[in-house]
Design a protein around this motif. Structure first.
Motif, short mmCIF file in Angstrom:
data_model
loop_
_atom_site.label_atom_id
_atom_site.label_comp_id
_atom_site.label_asym_id
_atom_site.label_seq_id
_atom_site.Cartn_x
_atom_site.Cartn_y
_atom_site.Cartn_z
N TYR A 20 -2.21 19.95 2.67
CA TYR A 20 -3.25 18.73 3.98
C TYR A 20 -4.57 17.88 2.90
CZ TYR A 20 -4.68 18.49 8.65
OH TYR A 20 -5.53 17.47 10.09
N THR A 21 -5.07 19.15 2.29
CA THR A 21 -6.70 18.70 2.03
C THR A 21 -6.27 16.84 1.57
OG1 THR A 21 -7.32 20.26 2.23
CG2 THR A 21 -8.39 18.62 0.67
N ALA A 22 -6.18 17.09 0.65
CA ALA A 22 -5.13 15.47 -0.25
C ALA A 22 -5.09 14.42 0.50
CB ALA A 22 -4.16 15.82 -0.89
N VAL A 23 -4.04 14.31 1.29
CA VAL A 23 -4.13 13.96 2.51
C VAL A 23 -5.20 13.02 3.24
CG1 VAL A 23 -2.69 12.33 4.33
CG2 VAL A 23 -1.65 14.10 2.66
N ARG A 24 -5.29 14.65 3.67
CA ARG A 24 -6.75 13.90 4.48
C ARG A 24 -8.14 13.43 4.43
NH1 ARG A 24 -11.67 17.52 6.54
NH2 ARG A 24 -11.21 17.63 8.76
N ALA A 25 -8.15 12.94 2.86
CA ALA A 25 -9.10 12.48 2.11
C ALA A 25 -8.80 10.99 2.55
CB ALA A 25 -9.29 12.77 0.39
N HIS A 26 -7.97 10.54 3.15
CA HIS A 26 -7.71 9.41 3.09
C HIS A 26 -7.69 8.63 4.26
CE1 HIS A 26 -5.94 8.58 -1.60
NE2 HIS A 26 -5.76 10.00 -1.34
N TRP A 51 -2.35 1.04 11.04
CA TRP A 51 -2.09 2.48 11.29
C TRP A 51 -2.97 3.82 11.20
CZ3 TRP A 51 2.62 2.23 12.15
CH2 TRP A 51 3.70 1.82 10.79
N GLN A 52 -2.40 4.36 12.33
CA GLN A 52 -3.19 5.52 13.39
C GLN A 52 -2.27 6.66 12.69
OE1 GLN A 52 -4.33 6.39 17.91
NE2 GLN A 52 -2.90 7.10 17.37
N VAL A 53 -3.09 7.69 11.92
CA VAL A 53 -2.32 8.59 10.96
C VAL A 53 -2.87 10.06 11.63
CG1 VAL A 53 -2.11 10.00 9.05
CG2 VAL A 53 -2.70 7.65 9.10
N ALA A 54 -1.18 10.38 12.56
CA ALA A 54 -1.08 11.90 12.35
C ALA A 54 -1.10 12.75 11.40
CB ALA A 54 -0.45 12.00 13.79
N ARG A 136 8.79 1.80 -3.48
CA ARG A 136 9.10 0.84 -4.80
C ARG A 136 8.26 -0.22 -5.16
NH1 ARG A 136 14.50 2.12 -7.16
NH2 ARG A 136 15.57 3.46 -5.93
N SER A 137 8.00 -1.04 -4.14
CA SER A 137 6.50 -1.90 -4.41
C SER A 137 5.11 -0.99 -4.91
CB SER A 137 6.69 -3.17 -3.77
OG SER A 137 5.69 -4.12 -2.92
N ALA A 138 4.81 -0.46 -3.76
CA ALA A 138 3.32 0.36 -3.91
C ALA A 138 3.23 0.61 -5.97
CB ALA A 138 3.07 1.21 -2.78
N VAL A 139 4.55 1.29 -6.22
CA VAL A 139 4.49 1.92 -7.35
C VAL A 139 3.52 1.04 -8.55
CG1 VAL A 139 5.29 4.35 -6.50
CG2 VAL A 139 6.68 2.81 -7.60
N ARG A 140 4.50 0.45 -8.02
CA ARG A 140 4.41 -1.04 -9.83
C ARG A 140 2.73 -1.44 -9.97
NH1 ARG A 140 8.57 -4.36 -5.93
NH2 ARG A 140 10.36 -3.86 -6.72
N ASP A 141 2.50 -1.48 -8.83
CA ASP A 141 0.80 -1.25 -9.02
C ASP A 141 -0.32 -0.27 -9.13
OD1 ASP A 141 0.32 -4.39 -8.59
OD2 ASP A 141 1.40 -3.85 -6.54
N VAL A 232 0.56 8.40 -3.66
CA VAL A 232 1.74 6.74 -2.77
C VAL A 232 1.52 7.13 -2.01
CG1 VAL A 232 4.28 7.27 -3.58
CG2 VAL A 232 3.00 7.97 -5.61
N THR A 233 1.72 8.61 -0.94
CA THR A 233 1.71 8.08 0.64
C THR A 233 1.16 6.67 1.22
OG1 THR A 233 2.74 10.21 0.61
CG2 THR A 233 2.00 9.52 2.82
N VAL A 234 -0.37 6.84 0.69
CA VAL A 234 -1.25 6.02 1.28
C VAL A 234 -0.80 4.91 1.14
CG1 VAL A 234 -3.55 5.12 1.20
CG2 VAL A 234 -3.18 7.77 1.30
N ALA A 235 -0.27 4.52 -0.12
CA ALA A 235 -0.01 3.49 -0.36
C ALA A 235 1.57 2.35 -0.26
CB ALA A 235 0.05 3.08 -2.55
N VAL A 236 1.57 3.35 -0.05
CA VAL A 236 3.63 3.39 1.78
C VAL A 236 2.83 2.30 2.39
CG1 VAL A 236 5.61 4.15 2.34
CG2 VAL A 236 5.08 4.59 0.10
N LEU A 237 2.27 3.39 2.90
CA LEU A 237 1.77 2.65 4.04
C LEU A 237 1.07 1.59 4.33
CD1 LEU A 237 0.42 6.35 6.21
CD2 LEU A 237 3.43 4.73 6.02
N ARG A 238 0.28 1.18 3.31
CA ARG A 238 -0.67 -0.11 2.86
C ARG A 238 0.83 -1.32 2.85
NH1 ARG A 238 -5.95 1.23 2.78
NH2 ARG A 238 -6.65 2.53 1.40
#
Length: 291
Positions: A20-26, A51-54, A136-141, A232-238
Motif C-alpha cells: 500500500y505504501t509503495a503505491v500511495r507514494a505516487h 485518473w482518480q485512484v482509489a 507491455r508498452s510501458a515497460v519498454r521505457d 509498473v502499475t503507475v506506468a500502466v495507468l499513464r
C-alpha cells in the motif's frame, strides 16, 4: 482539501502495508473515505493523468480479496481494477526484484480427490487485454525493470519449500506460472462477475518461494519488489486511456477505445453494424449516426 467526485477512476488493491505504501507514494491529494460497512479507501489524483485512484489495503487471502473487491466495485464503479504487490518466484529466470504481469491467474485448489489421486480442475481467468497491452508498452521505457508476462498462481498459502508436495503439484499442473501469491484470483473473479471490469494482477518478486524467503525478506527484498510493482502499475495507468478520453487517432474514425470495449457513438457508418442492443442499432444497414 476535498477531492471532487470526478471520473474516471481506477481501483488499486493491495494486501500488505508495504505494498500500500509503495503505491500511495505516487498518489497526490489523497482523501480517506469509508464504506458503510467499514472498508476504507484513499482517493487521490495520479499526476499527469486523468485518473482518480482509489487505493485500498485488503489483507491476505483470495476469498477476502474477492468479497471486498466486489464491495468496492459496487461502491466506486471503477473503470479498472489492479491488484498490486509482492509474490514468490516459480521460475529460475524470474528473479528477486523482477515484475510479473499476470496474463492469466490460476486458482490452484480446484479439483477432485479420487482413489487414483487428486485430479486437477484448473480455474483460470485472463487479465485485461487492454491493460496487459498498456503494460507491455510501458515497460519498454523502464530500463530499471525486468518484466515477465506470464500466468500467476493464487493459493491460500505461503510457499517456503521448493521441494514440498505443493511445489511439485505446481510444477506438474501449472508449469507455466511464473509467480505464486494469495489474492489475485479472488480480485479477478470479482471484476469478472461485477460488470466485466478490466482487471490485472501485477506482482514484484520478493523471494523464490523456498527456504530462503525469510532471509530475502530481511534483506529488504519485499520493499524492493513492492516498489517495482507500484512503478509498473503507475506506468500502466499513464498508458491506459479512460474511455471518454479516447479519440480516433489510434483507430477508425468514430470508434473510441476504452479498456476491452469499442464505443462507436458519434460515428457514421455505411454498411452492416452488429453489436449489443444497448450500444448499437443491431443488424441495420445504410448511413446511421450511432448514439
Amino acid at each position: 482539501m476535498t477531492m471532487p467526485d470526478i471520473q474516471p477512476s481506477i481501483l488499486v488493491l493491495t494486501a500488505l502495508p508495504l505494498e500500500y505504501t509503495a503505491v500511495r507514494a505516487h498518489v497526490e491529494e489523497r482523501e480517506e473515505r469509508v464504506h458503510r460497512d467499514g472498508t476504507r479507501v484513499e482517493i487521490g489524483r495520479l499526476p499527469d493523468t486523468s485518473w482518480q485512484v482509489a487505493l485500498a489495503e485488503l489483507g491476505m487471502g483470495a476469498e477476502r480479496a474477492g468479497v471486498l473487491t466486489t464491495q468496492l466495485i459496487d461502491w466506486l464503479r471503477p473503470e479498472a481494477v489492479l491488484f498490486v504487490g509482492v509474490a514468490g518466484s516459480l521460475k529460475d529466470d524470474v528473479g528477486i526484484g523482477d515484475v510479473v504481469v499476470g496474463t492469466q491467474v490460476y486458482g490452484i485448489h480446484g479439483g477432485k480427490q479420487t482413489p487414483e489421486g487428486f485430479l486437477v480442475r484448473p480455474k483460470a481467468l485472463p487479465g485485461s487485454h487492454a491493460l496487459e497491452q498498456a503494460a507491455r508498452s510501458a515497460v519498454r521505457d523502464m530500463p530499471g525493470v525486468r518484466a515477465h508476462f506470464m500466468p500467476i498462481a493464487t493459493g491460500d498459502m505461503v510457499l517456503t519449500d521448493a521441494e514440498s508436495e505443493i511445489a511439485r503439484f505446481l510444477r506438474r499442473n501449472y508449469n507455466d506460472a511464473g509467480a505464486i501469491e494469495m489474492e489475485g484470483s479472488g480480485a479477478l473473479q470479482a471484476a469478472h462477475l461485477n460488470g466485466q471490469v478490466n482487471a490485472l494482477v501485477i506482482r514484484g518478486i520478493s523471494d523464490r518461494a523456498d527456504a530462503g524467503k525469510h532471509q530475502a525478506d530481511a534483506s529488504g527484498a519485499q520493499r524492493l519488489a513492492a516498489e517495482q510493482a507500484a512503478a509498473v502499475t503507475v506506468a500502466v495507468l499513464r498508458k491506459h486511456r479512460p474511455r471518454e478520453a479516447s479519440d480516433s487517432e489510434e483507430g477508425p474514425r468514430g470508434a473510441t477505445y476504452g479498456g476491452d470495449h469499442i464505443d462507436f457513438r458519434g460515428g457514421t457508418f455505411h454498411g452492416p453494424v452488429t453489436g449489443k442492443a444497448d450500444h448499437l442499432l443491431r443488424g441495420q444497414t445504410g448511413a446511421h449516426s450511432l448514439t
